[in-house]
Design a protein around this motif. Sequence first.
Motif, PDB file in Angstrom:
ATOM      1  N   ASP A 182     -24.558  87.682  52.391  1.00 32.41           N
ATOM      2  CA  ASP A 182     -25.794  88.338  52.850  1.00 32.41           C
ATOM      3  C   ASP A 182     -26.256  89.475  51.954  1.00 32.41           C
ATOM      4  N   GLU A 183     -26.104  89.255  50.639  1.00 38.27           N
ATOM      5  CA  GLU A 183     -26.713  90.178  49.689  1.00 38.27           C
ATOM      6  C   GLU A 183     -27.053  89.399  48.423  1.00 38.27           C
ATOM      7  N   PRO A 184     -27.849  89.980  47.506  1.00 39.59           N
ATOM      8  CA  PRO A 184     -28.316  89.226  46.342  1.00 39.59           C
ATOM      9  C   PRO A 184     -27.192  88.532  45.577  1.00 39.59           C
ATOM     10  N   VAL A 209     -18.055  88.654  49.764  1.00 45.02           N
ATOM     11  CA  VAL A 209     -19.326  89.268  50.125  1.00 45.02           C
ATOM     12  C   VAL A 209     -20.301  88.164  50.506  1.00 45.02           C
ATOM     13  N   ALA A 256     -34.726  92.635  54.052  1.00 38.57           N
ATOM     14  CA  ALA A 256     -33.453  92.811  53.355  1.00 38.57           C
ATOM     15  C   ALA A 256     -32.278  92.983  54.313  1.00 38.57           C
ATOM     16  N   ASP A 257     -32.538  93.499  55.508  1.00 43.37           N
ATOM     17  CA  ASP A 257     -31.488  93.715  56.493  1.00 43.37           C
ATOM     18  C   ASP A 257     -31.257  92.421  57.267  1.00 43.37           C
ATOM     19  N   TRP A 282     -29.000  84.017  48.121  1.00 45.79           N
ATOM     20  CA  TRP A 282     -30.046  85.051  48.067  1.00 45.79           C
ATOM     21  C   TRP A 282     -30.422  85.290  46.608  1.00 45.79           C
ATOM     22  N   CYS A 341     -26.026  83.367  51.905  1.00 45.46           N
ATOM     23  CA  CYS A 341     -26.605  84.084  53.044  1.00 45.46           C
ATOM     24  C   CYS A 341     -26.944  83.168  54.217  1.00 45.46           C
TER      25      CYS A 341
END
Length: 269
Positions: free
Chosen positions: A138-140, A136, A260-261, A211, A144
């Motif tokens: 590009d998320e918390p 994964v 966020a996007d 992130w 990213c």
Amino acid sequence: MPEMTEFPPGFASWVELASPNLEASKHFYCELFGWYTYTLTAKGMGEYEVFTLGDIQGPEIGGMYELADDSQRASWTIYFRTDDLPATLDAVRAAGGRELVEPMDIADLGRMAQCSDSQGAYFALWVAYNLKGAGVVDEPSAMCWVELACPDIHEARRFYGDVFGWKAVDRSYYSPAYTNWKIGDWSVAGMVPLEEWWPPGFPSHWIPYFWVADCDAAAARATDLGGLVHVPPTDIQPGRFSVMTDPAGARLAVITPAVADLDSVKKRP
């Protein structure tokens, strides 16, 4: 972003920490980002630590191995995807870079090689078998962004353009000469000139950005855990970021994105 199943050539697909003390590094990163670790043992590679989100079933974030001796520097290495390792290594050498570690298979996970660019910044190449890369991004709590710091940005633009076909786009963030590298419509990496927040003579290097929900809280927590903040939380157009070193001296950055996007941000012209 949904969990990743494939990375196109030229994209950062994996990140790996070289640490002098695995247990200390586990403590720092698991406390800072809420990661979990498990040990992967495979023929020809010894023990290898894998960072995941949540627990052992969580998606992979990156890897970690122990340095052989105290003379080696703790660092994060960025792995860039390639479909043709010999051709990419030829391009690295032709552009003035060096092959530091010859191509090798890592069990059934993939095939890798380590290189340095024409200014000495280390990076790695990855041909995926069963490990496509990070589970994964590009998320918390996940990677990213990746960024190069070097003294000669024009030389770096030439080198990475030759090797990966990246197109350089000028941005005006916190640096008057910020470079955004793109493949097609997609932003894949950034670059800054080495400036006053690095010690004199500090070598060219790549760092990952992770992130975080609250940049100020993450920077304070990193300090509490023994890290050192070099760029305090600072607002720029993409968000609020901070650059730091972990207790062993490996450099990384954290960012709380303004939007966020990140797909929409990375597809900006």
